[in-house]
Design an enzyme around this catalytic site. Structure first.
Site, PDB file in Angstrom:
ATOM      1  N   HIS A   1       0.837  -1.204   0.000  1.00  0.00           N
ATOM      2  CA  HIS A   1       0.000   0.000   0.000  1.00  0.00           C
ATOM      3  C   HIS A   1       0.871   1.252   0.000  1.00  0.00           C
ATOM      4  CE1 HIS A   1      -2.901   2.804   2.256  1.00  0.00           C
ATOM      5  NE2 HIS A   1      -3.432   2.604   1.060  1.00  0.00           N
TER       6      HIS A   1
ATOM      7  N   HIS B   1      -0.844  11.173  -2.238  1.00  0.00           N
ATOM      8  CA  HIS B   1      -2.195  10.825  -1.813  1.00  0.00           C
ATOM      9  C   HIS B   1      -3.030  12.023  -1.388  1.00  0.00           C
ATOM     10  CE1 HIS B   1      -5.322   9.664   1.094  1.00  0.00           C
ATOM     11  NE2 HIS B   1      -5.476   8.600   0.327  1.00  0.00           N
TER      12      HIS B   1
END
Length: 243
Positions: free
Chosen positions: A6, A48
């Protein structure tokens, strides 16, 4: 079941950096997941958050930075001083390095308020074509259906996945409309019956962000194809295969 790092390997290196990609390679992972946005001068970069505050020494919204400004930010010291030289990478550099390492990349397209989903998809598509990245090593995903619609036209040969938190009642209709190959959901809201139905309908099922071995084992038993995890090393140390 495939173990996908991730944001690289977020427990071992600053997220969404080349250092995280290198950690994934050292662990022997075949997949990583990253997030992509556009700078003010429309460069696709790997990050992100809407703002750079959390993961760099800068402040403010990423979209308000030009690439030359963004690349100077320290994107590693927040994680550990040893990563002081890490910076937010361009998508082209990340994909090039991943390809050289033999690692496949789940590219999540991030769209915040006032972002242009179409322009993000066009820029990502253009750089993939320009640099001749291998389509079979890329998977697109997004919470924003518009991104998947654009990519359906721009890059029909690259598989797409719809990202959701909870699985909606019309999940199958959405996947069919967007011609997706997989559904990505938050693992804690997935039920065994839902997993059976999704898999029985011929779709791949991926779950985020699974950092508990017991829960991962349950998901594996349910037929989940891939999990996104910050801690793939824990699974590998327990004897799991990277997938």
């Amino acid at each position: 079941m495939i173990l996908c790092g991730h944001r690289g390997v977020a427990s071992l290196a600053p997220e969404n950096t080349l250092a995280g990609l290198e950690q994934a390679h050292e662990l022997g992972l075949g997949w990583v997941e990253i997030d992509v946005q556009l700078t003010r001068d429309e460069k696709a970069v790997v990050a992100h958050d809407e703002k750079v505050n959390r993961c760099t020494d800068g402040k403010g919204k990423l979209r308000n930075y030009d690439w030359d400004e963004l690349r100077r930010l320290d994107a590693g010291s927040w994680f550990d001083p040893a990563f002081k030289q890490e910076h937010i990478p361009r998508l082209r550099d990340y994909l090039a390095r991943a390809q050289s390492l033999g690692i496949k990349v789940n590219v999540e397209l991030k769209v915040y308020a006032k972002d242009d989903a179409g322009q993000l998809c066009r820029k990502v598509s253009q750089l993939i074509d320009k640099h001749d990245f291998d389509q079979k090593n890329i998977l697109f995903s997004s919470f924003e259906p518009d991104c998947l619609r654009y990519l359906q036209v721009l890059q029909p040969g690259i598989p797409r996945a719809l990202l959701v938190e909870r699985i909606p009642d019309d999940w199958q209709a959405q996947l069919q409309l967007l011609d997706c190959t997989s559904l990505h959901c938050h693992h804690q809201y997935l039920t065994h019956d839902q997993a059976d139905t999704i898999k029985g309908s011929g779709y791949r099922l991926h779950c985020y962000t699974v950092n508990n071995l017991e829960r991962a084992a349950t998901l594996k038993d349910w037929g989940v194809d891939m999990i996104f995890t910050d801690t793939p090393q824990h699974y590998l140390n327990a004897g799991w295969s990277p997938g």
